[in-house]
Design a protein around this motif. Structure first.
Motif, PDB file in Angstrom:
ATOM      1  N   ALA A 144      11.837  37.057  36.936  1.00  0.00           N
ATOM      2  CA  ALA A 144      10.764  36.093  37.991  1.00  0.00           C
ATOM      3  C   ALA A 144       9.510  36.421  38.090  1.00  0.00           C
ATOM      4  CB  ALA A 144      11.628  36.770  39.597  1.00  0.00           C
ATOM      5  N   GLN A 145      10.134  37.677  37.812  1.00  0.00           N
ATOM      6  CA  GLN A 145       8.175  38.712  38.250  1.00  0.00           C
ATOM      7  C   GLN A 145       6.776  38.541  37.373  1.00  0.00           C
ATOM      8  OE1 GLN A 145       8.593  43.180  38.571  1.00  0.00           O
ATOM      9  NE2 GLN A 145      10.531  43.280  38.992  1.00  0.00           N
ATOM     10  N   ASP A 146       6.942  38.387  35.916  1.00  0.00           N
ATOM     11  CA  ASP A 146       6.657  37.408  34.769  1.00  0.00           C
ATOM     12  C   ASP A 146       6.591  37.326  33.907  1.00  0.00           C
ATOM     13  OD1 ASP A 146       4.250  37.594  33.495  1.00  0.00           O
ATOM     14  OD2 ASP A 146       2.839  39.127  34.055  1.00  0.00           O
ATOM     15  N   GLY A 157      13.530  40.979  35.749  1.00  0.00           N
ATOM     16  CA  GLY A 157      12.480  40.924  35.442  1.00  0.00           C
ATOM     17  C   GLY A 157      11.298  39.490  35.283  1.00  0.00           C
ATOM     18  N   LEU A 217      12.460  47.711  28.421  1.00  0.00           N
ATOM     19  CA  LEU A 217      12.441  45.747  28.263  1.00  0.00           C
ATOM     20  C   LEU A 217      11.699  45.339  27.031  1.00  0.00           C
ATOM     21  CD1 LEU A 217      12.654  43.880  31.080  1.00  0.00           C
ATOM     22  CD2 LEU A 217      13.539  43.504  28.980  1.00  0.00           C
ATOM     23  N   LEU A 271       6.363  44.519  34.399  1.00  0.00           N
ATOM     24  CA  LEU A 271       6.843  44.057  35.458  1.00  0.00           C
ATOM     25  C   LEU A 271       6.689  44.874  36.732  1.00  0.00           C
ATOM     26  CD1 LEU A 271       9.880  42.744  33.071  1.00  0.00           C
ATOM     27  CD2 LEU A 271       7.769  41.882  34.209  1.00  0.00           C
ATOM     28  N   PRO A 272       5.888  44.697  37.019  1.00  0.00           N
ATOM     29  CA  PRO A 272       5.438  46.006  38.660  1.00  0.00           C
ATOM     30  C   PRO A 272       6.711  45.959  39.501  1.00  0.00           C
ATOM     31  CG  PRO A 272       5.117  43.485  39.652  1.00  0.00           C
ATOM     32  CD  PRO A 272       5.442  43.158  38.073  1.00  0.00           C
ATOM     33  N   ARG A 273       7.654  45.566  39.945  1.00  0.00           N
ATOM     34  CA  ARG A 273       9.533  45.466  40.379  1.00  0.00           C
ATOM     35  C   ARG A 273      10.277  46.212  39.585  1.00  0.00           C
ATOM     36  NH1 ARG A 273       6.716  40.961  42.881  1.00  0.00           N
ATOM     37  NH2 ARG A 273       9.194  39.447  42.247  1.00  0.00           N
ATOM     38  N   LEU A 274       9.751  46.041  38.753  1.00  0.00           N
ATOM     39  CA  LEU A 274      10.892  47.800  37.818  1.00  0.00           C
ATOM     40  C   LEU A 274      10.458  49.078  37.572  1.00  0.00           C
ATOM     41  CD1 LEU A 274      12.298  44.650  34.561  1.00  0.00           C
ATOM     42  CD2 LEU A 274      13.252  45.161  37.176  1.00  0.00           C
ATOM     43  N   ARG A 293       0.056  42.874  32.729  1.00  0.00           N
ATOM     44  CA  ARG A 293       1.397  42.595  32.586  1.00  0.00           C
ATOM     45  C   ARG A 293       2.893  43.679  32.658  1.00  0.00           C
ATOM     46  NH1 ARG A 293      -0.477  36.899  31.396  1.00  0.00           N
ATOM     47  NH2 ARG A 293       1.184  36.395  33.585  1.00  0.00           N
TER      48      ARG A 293
END
Lengths: 243, 290
Positions: free
Chosen positions: B177-179, B175, A106, A95-98, A93
């Motif tokens: 909206a991603q998860d 972050g 975070l 955050l793939p686009r961060l 889990r």
């Protein structure tokens, strides 16, 4: 600082399906405890109960910090994290686009972790050189092994009192599993972590565990006081070692 | 009939217009791009900002920029309330975003009608010492009523970008909206984060509205003309990318300005929808999209 977590007679499930039937276990300060079980026996559900993702129907779960007791049942996951229990979840889990760095930062959102942020970041980047090289890369573009390392590092950024790790070996090639496990052992020694790890790969798990529990169909079938005793138990020999 | 002067003037005006469009689109970029909340009603909050600036300017001669900033916290609170209503009535129940679309469309009309009842259909404008002025560089004229909005739009975009990348709240907004479960496992309450982010988006409308009434007179229904524009910009820029929003805003500003100069102003509205269709057909992820 003494931290321990206690699970007592917990019953839990999803809708009408009961998954955990009166599970009791505990993790003491500085211990690494492994929760052994094959798929579908309730390992993840127990982890989710501790984290407040699944609310138990009965029983109690509490965290003790220097003798002060905090009941975890009934609290939301974000509150439990704020108390100092952090989970490295199944499936990681991230955050793939961060970026890798943003994911790490975070991880330090927890109020108590913010003052340690520089020290924790330095520690994580040193412990995981691959993350230091890829700080600006998107987390989703990394390989499975690297993502698992990032997930562990992100959890450490929260300065956890108790670290829960749910199946770190899932989806990884055997060589990477060895590396991830070796890394958890290294971190545990460096940071005096208290760890509860759910795992189905017995041979890897015993490399770092002080003791463990075997969970079958939602019940703790065996409590091994040492990894030696675990390895000798018939259930383990039959299901995990193929003997 | 092509002339270089005309072209350069149109180009410069387009860039200036683009900076202003960025200010108008920021709220959509945040709500739609980062939170997956299809706030089609965003333009009406911009118009609301224009009227706030108008009222204070009309009564006290207050500078529109100042009222834009003064009203930003009020708009933030409006955004908080709107998001809470949206969350409780739609998002929490897992309703499809399409129903949310209807909610925000309804909101747009309700606020528009309220403004209409209060202020009527007359065009309203404001006065400030710099509005009529301009500077000339060679043959190119730069009007202050376009320059100021452009500069403010750029500054606001920069401020939001910095906020998103340098603060805990900002990174959590990127972050969320991603998860959302992943966020909760880091000790973050996703609903709180989305509420703050949505409030921030609406707060930008206060400033954007002040800029709008500087550029042209305002009446309640002109917000509709911006629906196409802001969505074209958000989609062209790539959802979730604030830098992309700025680039897209500049592209649309220049395209509109050139179209208005060489083909007539009535075509300029078609430009945004043309770009929107083109992007969706050719590159749906947008310029910097995910």
């Amino acid at each position: 600082m003494a931290n321990r977590i206690v699970v007592r007679d917990v019953e839990a499930g999803y809708g009408g399906v009961r998954v955990l039937h009166g599970v009791s276990m505990h993790v003491e300060d500085g211990e690494t405890v492994v929760l052994l079980g094959t798929n579908g026996n309730g390992k993840s559900t127990l982890m989710k109960c501790i984290m407040g993702i699944v609310q138990p129907d009965a029983g109690e779960i509490f965290l003790e910090v220097d003798g002060r007791r905090f009941d975890l049942a009934g609290r939301r996951p974000e509150e439990i994290v704020q108390l100092g229990v952090t989970l490295v979840p199944e499936g990681r889990r991230l955050l793939p686009r961060l970026t890798v760095r943003e994911n790490l930062l975070l991880g330090a959102y927890r109020a108590e972790a913010r003052r340690d942020i520089a020290r924790n970041l330095e520690f994580c980047l040193e412990a995981f050189p691959v993350l230091a090289e890829r700080q600006k890369q998107l987390a989703g573009s990394m390989s499975g092994g690297e993502q698992q390392m990032l997930a562990i590092a992100r959890a450490l950024m929260s300065t956890p009192r108790i670290l829960l790790v749910d199946e770190p070996s899932v989806g990884l090639a055997p060589i990477l599993v060895s590396r991830v496990i070796a890394k958890i052992r290294e971190l545990k020694e460096k940071r005096d972590l208290t760890v509860l790890m759910a795992e189905q790969n017995f041979n890897q798990a015993v490399k770092i565990a002080d003791r463990g529990y075997v969970i079958v169909h939602g019940r703790i079938e065996f409590e091994g006081e040492s990894t030696q005793k675990l390895a000798e138990h018939e259930l383990v020999r039959k299901y995990y070692l193929g003997l | 009939m092509f002339s270089l002067d005309l072209f350069l003037n149109a180009l410069v005006a387009g860039v200036l217009l683009g900076g202003f469009y960025a200010a108008v689109s920021l709220g959509i970029s945040i709500a739609f791009g980062l939170l997956d909340v299809v706030n089609i009603g965003h333009p009406i909050f911009v118009i609301l900002g224009s009227y706030a600036a108008f009222v204070l300017n009309d009564a006290y001669g207050l500078d529109p920029l100042l009222s834009g900033v003064l009203f930003a916290p009020v708009f933030f609170l409006i955004g908080v309330v709107v998001y809470q209503v949206y969350y409780l009535s739609f998002e929490r129940k897992g309703e499809s975003p399409l129903r949310g679309l209807v909610f925000f469309f309804g909101l747009l009309f309700i606020i528009e009608v309220a403004l209409l009842l209060k202020f009527g259909v007359d065009y309203r404008l404001i006065e400030a010492p710099y509005i009529g002025r301009s500077i000339h560089i060679g043959e190119v004229g730069i009007a202050f009523r376009l320059l100021v909005p452009c500069v403010v739009g750029l500054l606001m975009t920069l401020a939001i970008t910095q906020f998103l990348s340098r603060t805990f709240y900002g990174r959590a907004i990127k972050g969320v909206a991603q998860d959302s479960l992943a966020l909760r496992l880091m000790g973050i309450d996703p609903v709180r984060i989305k509420t703050i982010a949505f409030g921030l988006g609406i707060a930008t409308a206060s400033v954007a509205g002040a800029l709008l009434i500087m550029i042209s007179p305002v009446e309640p229904s002109i917000g509709r003309a911006y629906i196409g524009r802001v969505f074209a910009i958000a989609v062209l820029g790539g959802l979730g990318s604030i830098g992309g929003t700025l680039t897209a805003a500049l592209i649309l500003g220049i395209a509109e300005s050139l179209t208005a100069t060489f083909s007539g102003p009535s075509w300029s509205l078609a430009v945004s929808f043309g770009i929107l269709l083109l992007v969706l057909a050719v590159r749906p992820a947008g310029l910097f999209g995910r």
